[in-house]
Write a protein that holds these residues in place. Structure first.
Motif, mmCIF file in Angstrom:
data_model
loop_
_atom_site.group_PDB
_atom_site.id
_atom_site.type_symbol
_atom_site.label_atom_id
_atom_site.label_comp_id
_atom_site.label_asym_id
_atom_site.label_seq_id
_atom_site.Cartn_x
_atom_site.Cartn_y
_atom_site.Cartn_z
ATOM 1 N N SER A 160 38.494 30.953 22.882
ATOM 2 C CA SER A 160 39.558 31.383 21.802
ATOM 3 C C SER A 160 40.725 31.347 22.693
ATOM 4 N N VAL A 161 41.142 32.005 24.094
ATOM 5 C CA VAL A 161 42.213 32.183 24.350
ATOM 6 C C VAL A 161 43.142 31.112 24.613
ATOM 7 N N LYS A 162 44.038 30.203 23.990
ATOM 8 C CA LYS A 162 45.052 29.450 24.695
ATOM 9 C C LYS A 162 45.444 29.119 26.069
ATOM 10 N N GLN A 163 46.160 30.659 26.467
ATOM 11 C CA GLN A 163 47.195 30.716 27.926
ATOM 12 C C GLN A 163 46.286 30.394 29.042
ATOM 13 N N PRO A 164 46.355 29.659 29.260
ATOM 14 C CA PRO A 164 45.712 28.875 31.078
ATOM 15 C C PRO A 164 44.841 30.737 31.630
ATOM 16 N N ILE A 165 44.226 29.873 32.430
ATOM 17 C CA ILE A 165 43.752 31.887 33.399
ATOM 18 C C ILE A 165 44.172 31.597 34.643
ATOM 19 N N VAL A 166 44.911 32.202 35.029
ATOM 20 C CA VAL A 166 45.371 31.532 36.157
ATOM 21 C C VAL A 166 45.133 32.165 37.753
ATOM 22 N N ALA A 167 44.591 33.428 37.533
ATOM 23 C CA ALA A 167 43.889 34.523 38.393
ATOM 24 C C ALA A 167 42.034 34.673 37.834
ATOM 25 N N ASN A 168 42.218 35.369 39.724
ATOM 26 C CA ASN A 168 40.366 35.760 39.267
ATOM 27 C C ASN A 168 40.659 36.832 40.453
ATOM 28 N N GLN A 169 40.860 38.261 40.319
ATOM 29 C CA GLN A 169 40.413 39.245 40.836
ATOM 30 C C GLN A 169 39.581 39.537 41.544
ATOM 31 N N LEU A 170 38.962 39.793 42.361
ATOM 32 C CA LEU A 170 37.004 39.285 42.845
ATOM 33 C C LEU A 170 37.131 40.311 44.197
ATOM 34 N N GLN A 171 36.352 41.220 44.588
ATOM 35 C CA GLN A 171 35.848 41.858 45.771
ATOM 36 C C GLN A 171 35.863 40.972 46.940
ATOM 37 N N LEU A 172 36.221 40.266 47.871
ATOM 38 C CA LEU A 172 35.580 38.988 48.471
ATOM 39 C C LEU A 172 36.526 40.124 50.824
ATOM 40 N N SER A 173 35.226 39.845 51.396
ATOM 41 C CA SER A 173 36.040 40.170 52.968
ATOM 42 C C SER A 173 34.866 39.232 53.664
ATOM 43 N N VAL A 174 34.243 39.848 55.053
ATOM 44 C CA VAL A 174 33.509 38.907 54.798
ATOM 45 C C VAL A 174 32.579 39.561 55.213
ATOM 46 N N THR A 175 32.420 40.923 55.412
ATOM 47 C CA THR A 175 31.285 41.485 54.620
ATOM 48 C C THR A 175 30.786 41.281 53.499
ATOM 49 N N ASN A 176 31.766 41.048 52.536
ATOM 50 C CA ASN A 176 31.312 41.079 51.266
ATOM 51 C C ASN A 176 31.512 39.280 50.596
ATOM 52 N N ALA A 177 31.059 38.731 51.535
ATOM 53 C CA ALA A 177 30.874 36.856 51.407
ATOM 54 C C ALA A 177 30.010 36.321 50.242
ATOM 55 N N ASN A 178 28.821 37.201 49.873
ATOM 56 C CA ASN A 178 28.388 36.661 49.055
ATOM 57 C C ASN A 178 28.172 35.639 47.962
ATOM 58 N N MET A 179 30.033 35.171 47.745
ATOM 59 C CA MET A 179 29.980 34.402 46.792
ATOM 60 C C MET A 179 30.756 32.859 47.564
ATOM 61 N N ILE A 180 30.371 33.293 49.244
ATOM 62 C CA ILE A 180 30.164 32.453 49.841
ATOM 63 C C ILE A 180 29.079 31.945 50.068
ATOM 64 N N SER A 181 28.097 32.874 50.456
ATOM 65 C CA SER A 181 27.025 32.254 51.708
ATOM 66 C C SER A 181 25.790 32.330 50.865
ATOM 67 N N GLN A 182 26.080 32.287 49.702
ATOM 68 C CA GLN A 182 25.005 31.566 48.502
ATOM 69 C C GLN A 182 24.479 30.316 48.433
ATOM 70 N N GLY A 183 26.178 29.707 48.278
ATOM 71 C CA GLY A 183 26.777 28.260 48.829
ATOM 72 C C GLY A 183 25.756 27.691 49.797
ATOM 73 N N PHE A 184 26.011 28.669 50.766
ATOM 74 C CA PHE A 184 24.513 27.870 51.963
ATOM 75 C C PHE A 184 23.469 27.640 52.046
ATOM 76 N N ASN A 185 22.859 28.212 51.388
ATOM 77 C CA ASN A 185 21.566 29.116 50.722
ATOM 78 C C ASN A 185 20.635 28.679 49.571
ATOM 79 N N VAL A 186 21.683 27.094 48.613
ATOM 80 C CA VAL A 186 21.063 26.997 48.073
ATOM 81 C C VAL A 186 19.385 26.731 48.365
#
Length: 305
Positions: A160-186
């Protein structure tokens, strides 16, 4: 400071965002010195939320920066709404009332960016769309984004929203990096293969949504910082080794690790320590090698198959 475009917008933002969650703990002279130091570093993007200090943080910031039309023209303000005591609320009424409160506390007529804070499972995208349209037409908000949302939650809003979603604020650090590590372990049978976020990293890259990592020095959920922490000896050894090479602090390298990712992230600092903020800003001028990035990643205990 080096800048990037925020999402698909034309808004140029510094690669380091100054998080103001703790500014309410400073007295007026301390807050003034902190804000001025950030501006001197070229870090003129300030991240707020209506729940930080129950609104006090926005008030303290506005007083510290001595808000005026001339000051406002030279800074970028982002705030978040949607969290209420015991619940989340993306209703049209709450969004509109929240923005009015934010603007009053920040002593400004508009926000550069408004983020919806934590996902509301009772969200009605049509109501969000109506609120965003009213805020855009009135000039109160210029750009919109989300925080802590997975791809399907964003897609639901975009229904429904027509405006672009420009940002997504997410918890991320080298010790909280599941969004990165799961991509290596498909397709692997190990803990790191678990996809907890619907491949949000790749989704944001595909749709040109800027990821704003929050708590870039934390491990767990606000359990503490990993830098100079005996729980992470290999990680600190590697970070310190690389920091010595570049003649910077370990703080700088921890932020540079995030900035090295081609997703063009914009880490959100949380420190109120001026020297540490300066160390964060130095990361904008450092580009780690591929080998250094992977060395840091593995030294944090992240698994490569």
């Amino acid at each position: 400071m080096r800048t990037i475009k925020l999402g698909v917008s034309t808004l140029e933002v510094p690669v380091i965002a100054v998080g103001c969650m703790r500014i309410g703990s400073l007295d007026k002279p301390q807050a003034e010195r902190f804000v001025q130091a950030a501006l001197e570093e070229g870090a003129n993007f300030f991240d707020h939320a209506d729940i930080y200090g129950k609104g006090k943080c926005e008030e303290v910031f506005a007083e510290a920066i001595r808000m005026s039309p001339s000051v406002r023209d030279n800074i970028i303000l982002q705030s978040k709404c949607g969290i209420r005591p015991g619940m989340f609320d993306f209703s049209k009424e709450h969004i509109l009332n929240s923005v009015d409160g934010i603007l009053k506390r920040l002593q400004t007529d508009y926000l550069d960016v408004l983020l919806l804070h934590r996902p509301d499972t009772l969200v009605e995208p049509e109501e969000v769309a109506e609120a965003f349209d009213l805020l855009e037409r009135s000039g109160k908000v210029r750009h919109f984004g989300v925080s802590n949302q997975n791809p399907m939650q964003i897609q639901l809003l975009k229904k429904s929203v027509k405006q672009p979603i420009v940002a997504n604020q997410l918890q991320l650090s080298v010790t909280n990096a599941n969004m990165i590590s799961q991509g290596f372990n498909v397709n692997m049978e190990n803990h790191s293969a678990v996809n907890r976020d619907g491949s949000v990293l790749d989704f944001c890259r595909l749709h040109d949504i800027t990821i704003q990592p929050w708590s870039p020095f934390q491990y767990g959920f606000f359990e503490g910082v990993f830098l100079d922490n005996d729980k992470f000896p290999e990680l600190n050894k590697k970070i310190n080794e690389i920091a010595a090479k570049y003649e910077v602090s370990n703080t700088t390298i921890a932020i540079a690790w995030l900035l090295r990712h081609p997703a063009n992230m914009q880490p959100v600092t949380g420190t109120m320590n001026i020297e540490r903020l300066k160390d964060c800003c130095k990361a904008a001028d450092i580009r780690l090698t591929r080998e250094e990035w992977y060395d840091i990643f593995r030294s944090a205990g992240n698994i490569l198959p």
